[in-house]
Design a protein around this motif. Structure first.
Motif, PDB file in Angstrom:
ATOM      1  N   ARG A   1       0.863  -1.280  -0.085  1.00  0.00           N
ATOM      2  CA  ARG A   1       0.274  -0.078   0.141  1.00  0.00           C
ATOM      3  C   ARG A   1       0.851   1.349   0.064  1.00  0.00           C
ATOM      4  N   LYS A   2       2.186   1.204  -0.142  1.00  0.00           N
ATOM      5  CA  LYS A   2       3.222   2.084  -0.217  1.00  0.00           C
ATOM      6  C   LYS A   2       2.979   2.960   0.829  1.00  0.00           C
ATOM      7  N   MET A   3       2.746   2.753   2.186  1.00  0.00           N
ATOM      8  CA  MET A   3       2.725   3.766   3.254  1.00  0.00           C
ATOM      9  C   MET A   3       3.905   3.891   3.639  1.00  0.00           C
ATOM     10  N   SER A   4       4.241   5.184   4.250  1.00  0.00           N
ATOM     11  CA  SER A   4       5.449   5.549   5.124  1.00  0.00           C
ATOM     12  C   SER A   4       5.531   4.753   6.224  1.00  0.00           C
ATOM     13  N   ARG A   5       6.638   4.890   6.837  1.00  0.00           N
ATOM     14  CA  ARG A   5       6.688   4.032   8.053  1.00  0.00           C
ATOM     15  C   ARG A   5       5.752   4.588   9.333  1.00  0.00           C
ATOM     16  N   ARG A   6       5.510   5.802   9.331  1.00  0.00           N
ATOM     17  CA  ARG A   6       4.713   6.547  10.341  1.00  0.00           C
ATOM     18  C   ARG A   6       3.103   6.126   9.999  1.00  0.00           C
ATOM     19  N   GLN A   7       2.888   6.124   8.535  1.00  0.00           N
ATOM     20  CA  GLN A   7       1.524   5.786   8.280  1.00  0.00           C
ATOM     21  C   GLN A   7       1.193   4.426   8.627  1.00  0.00           C
ATOM     22  N   ALA A   8       2.325   3.661   8.481  1.00  0.00           N
ATOM     23  CA  ALA A   8       2.171   2.038   8.568  1.00  0.00           C
ATOM     24  C   ALA A   8       1.777   1.763   9.954  1.00  0.00           C
ATOM     25  N   ARG A   9       2.678   2.540  10.750  1.00  0.00           N
ATOM     26  CA  ARG A   9       2.442   2.372  12.419  1.00  0.00           C
ATOM     27  C   ARG A   9       1.064   2.756  12.801  1.00  0.00           C
ATOM     28  N   GLU A  10       0.441   3.862  12.309  1.00  0.00           N
ATOM     29  CA  GLU A  10      -0.684   4.224  12.734  1.00  0.00           C
ATOM     30  C   GLU A  10      -1.693   3.316  12.202  1.00  0.00           C
ATOM     31  N   GLU A  11      -1.442   2.829  11.065  1.00  0.00           N
ATOM     32  CA  GLU A  11      -2.441   1.864  10.322  1.00  0.00           C
ATOM     33  C   GLU A  11      -2.700   0.625  11.067  1.00  0.00           C
ATOM     34  N   ALA A  12      -1.328   0.318  11.612  1.00  0.00           N
ATOM     35  CA  ALA A  12      -1.033  -1.148  12.510  1.00  0.00           C
ATOM     36  C   ALA A  12      -1.945  -0.953  13.797  1.00  0.00           C
ATOM     37  N   VAL A  13      -1.842   0.300  14.448  1.00  0.00           N
ATOM     38  CA  VAL A  13      -2.772   0.508  15.633  1.00  0.00           C
ATOM     39  C   VAL A  13      -4.152   0.342  15.328  1.00  0.00           C
ATOM     40  N   ARG A  14      -4.541   0.813  14.382  1.00  0.00           N
ATOM     41  CA  ARG A  14      -6.154   0.748  13.936  1.00  0.00           C
ATOM     42  C   ARG A  14      -6.154  -0.818  13.583  1.00  0.00           C
ATOM     43  N   LEU A  15      -5.547  -1.539  13.042  1.00  0.00           N
ATOM     44  CA  LEU A  15      -5.888  -2.659  12.771  1.00  0.00           C
ATOM     45  C   LEU A  15      -5.831  -3.726  14.077  1.00  0.00           C
ATOM     46  N   LEU A  16      -4.782  -3.504  14.887  1.00  0.00           N
ATOM     47  CA  LEU A  16      -4.876  -4.207  16.096  1.00  0.00           C
ATOM     48  C   LEU A  16      -5.914  -3.906  17.258  1.00  0.00           C
ATOM     49  N   ASP A  17      -6.381  -2.667  17.075  1.00  0.00           N
ATOM     50  CA  ASP A  17      -7.631  -2.289  17.770  1.00  0.00           C
ATOM     51  C   ASP A  17      -8.975  -2.950  17.212  1.00  0.00           C
ATOM     52  N   HIS A  18      -8.714  -3.268  15.805  1.00  0.00           N
ATOM     53  CA  HIS A  18      -9.980  -3.784  14.966  1.00  0.00           C
ATOM     54  C   HIS A  18     -10.151  -5.095  15.356  1.00  0.00           C
ATOM     55  N   VAL A  19      -8.929  -5.956  15.590  1.00  0.00           N
ATOM     56  CA  VAL A  19      -8.909  -7.343  15.927  1.00  0.00           C
ATOM     57  C   VAL A  19      -9.062  -7.395  17.181  1.00  0.00           C
ATOM     58  N   GLY A  20      -9.521  -6.482  18.145  1.00  0.00           N
ATOM     59  CA  GLY A  20      -9.611  -6.773  19.377  1.00  0.00           C
ATOM     60  C   GLY A  20      -8.522  -6.893  20.338  1.00  0.00           C
ATOM     61  N   ILE A  21      -7.340  -6.328  20.249  1.00  0.00           N
ATOM     62  CA  ILE A  21      -6.223  -6.467  21.047  1.00  0.00           C
ATOM     63  C   ILE A  21      -6.316  -5.034  21.996  1.00  0.00           C
ATOM     64  N   PRO A  22      -6.357  -5.223  23.162  1.00  0.00           N
ATOM     65  CA  PRO A  22      -6.435  -4.065  24.194  1.00  0.00           C
ATOM     66  C   PRO A  22      -5.004  -3.386  23.995  1.00  0.00           C
ATOM     67  N   SER A  23      -5.409  -2.067  24.271  1.00  0.00           N
ATOM     68  CA  SER A  23      -4.117  -1.156  24.372  1.00  0.00           C
ATOM     69  C   SER A  23      -3.158  -1.434  23.116  1.00  0.00           C
ATOM     70  N   ALA A  24      -3.925  -1.307  22.105  1.00  0.00           N
ATOM     71  CA  ALA A  24      -3.266  -1.669  20.873  1.00  0.00           C
ATOM     72  C   ALA A  24      -1.909  -0.702  20.552  1.00  0.00           C
ATOM     73  N   ARG A  25      -1.881   0.445  20.729  1.00  0.00           N
ATOM     74  CA  ARG A  25      -0.663   1.324  20.482  1.00  0.00           C
ATOM     75  C   ARG A  25       0.591   0.768  21.620  1.00  0.00           C
ATOM     76  N   ARG A  26       0.395   0.284  22.729  1.00  0.00           N
ATOM     77  CA  ARG A  26       1.472  -0.241  23.380  1.00  0.00           C
ATOM     78  C   ARG A  26       1.897  -1.508  22.745  1.00  0.00           C
ATOM     79  N   ARG A  27       1.035  -2.289  22.298  1.00  0.00           N
ATOM     80  CA  ARG A  27       1.141  -3.792  21.955  1.00  0.00           C
ATOM     81  C   ARG A  27       2.249  -3.695  20.809  1.00  0.00           C
TER      82      ARG A  27
END
Length: 250
Positions: free
Chosen positions: A115-141
């Protein structure tokens, strides 16, 4: 998939793990692939993406996706398709996740590549995805390593990676087998919810007929490398036509 043949060398000749396997997978549907351990379910699934472990090899058949035979694509063409168009959730997340990288980096990798995201964009999307799959404290994880997570969390990370590029086909190879019943039900519900959102097709590999009955529209039954029965889920459970299917249900 038409007449797929996948073999492994043996002391005498070869063992045929997938023997002229054929089926269709339609957009937005969930198809169950069932049978006892060793019947060829996982090999069939891996063959679809040409991920058969050596010394196994695909020696016949075709796998046509959007007009292209995946078995004839170059390695480069196949790499651009894996993870983006067709994704796979593997049976053992601890063996599939890289132990030396934080899970945030592993979720971000396909986002940066496909998806040609920058490292920062990919990290923010990863937080959203972890939250979406039900992992609590997604940013910390994001900075956790696989061994620091429970089995259920590791499986959810695998799902986050698999759905990160919104694939058209999701291959779920015994995705809930090692989990307790509560987590299993949550993950199945999550997959079906994601399917409704994105319209993806799911090939659900399992030997748990309860899971198949709950989640699948159609069922393909395998025995000793062969497909022995294909039908809608209600038909397979109410009127099994093959003796092996009947034995499985019993």
């Amino acid at each position: 998939m038409r007449d797929l043949v996948t073999v492994f060398p043996a002391t005498r000749g070869v063992v045929v793990a997938a023997n002229h396997v054929s089926f269709d997978l339609r957009p937005g549907e969930t198809m169950g692939l069932v049978g006892e351990s060793g019947c060829g379910k996982s090999v069939t699934c891996r063959s679809l993406l040409r991920l058969v472990p050596e010394p196994g090899e695909i020696i016949g058949g075709s796998v046509v996706f959007e007009g292209r035979d995946l078995l004839q694509l170059s390695t480069r063409e196949l790499r651009s398709l894996r993870g983006q168009q067709i994704s796979m959730i593997f049976q053992d997340p601890l063996a599939s996740l890289n132990p030396v990288y934080p899970v945030g980096d592993q979720i971000g990798e396909p986002l940066r590549i496909h998806r040609k995201m920058s490292r920062r964009q990919a990290r923010e999307e990863a937080v959203r995805l972890l939250d979406h799959v039900g992992i609590p404290s997604a940013r910390r994880r994001l900075d956790s390593y696989p061994h620091e997570l429970s089995g259920g969390m590791r499986q959810r990370v695998m799902i986050a990676i698999a759905i990160s590029c919104r694939p058209k086909i999701l291959l779920a190879d015994e995705a809930t087998t090692a989990l307790d019943v509560t987590i299993q039900d949550q993950i199945l519900s999550l997959l079906l919810e994601l399917q409704r959102e994105n319209g993806m097709a799911i090939l659900l590999v399992s030997h748990d007929l309860g899971v198949i009955a709950q989640a699948c529209d159609r069922v393909t039954v395998m025995y000793a490398g062969y497909v022995v029965e294909q039908a809608s889920t209600p038909a397979v459970f109410a009127r099994p036509r093959h003796p092996y299917t009947l034995a499985l249900l019993k």
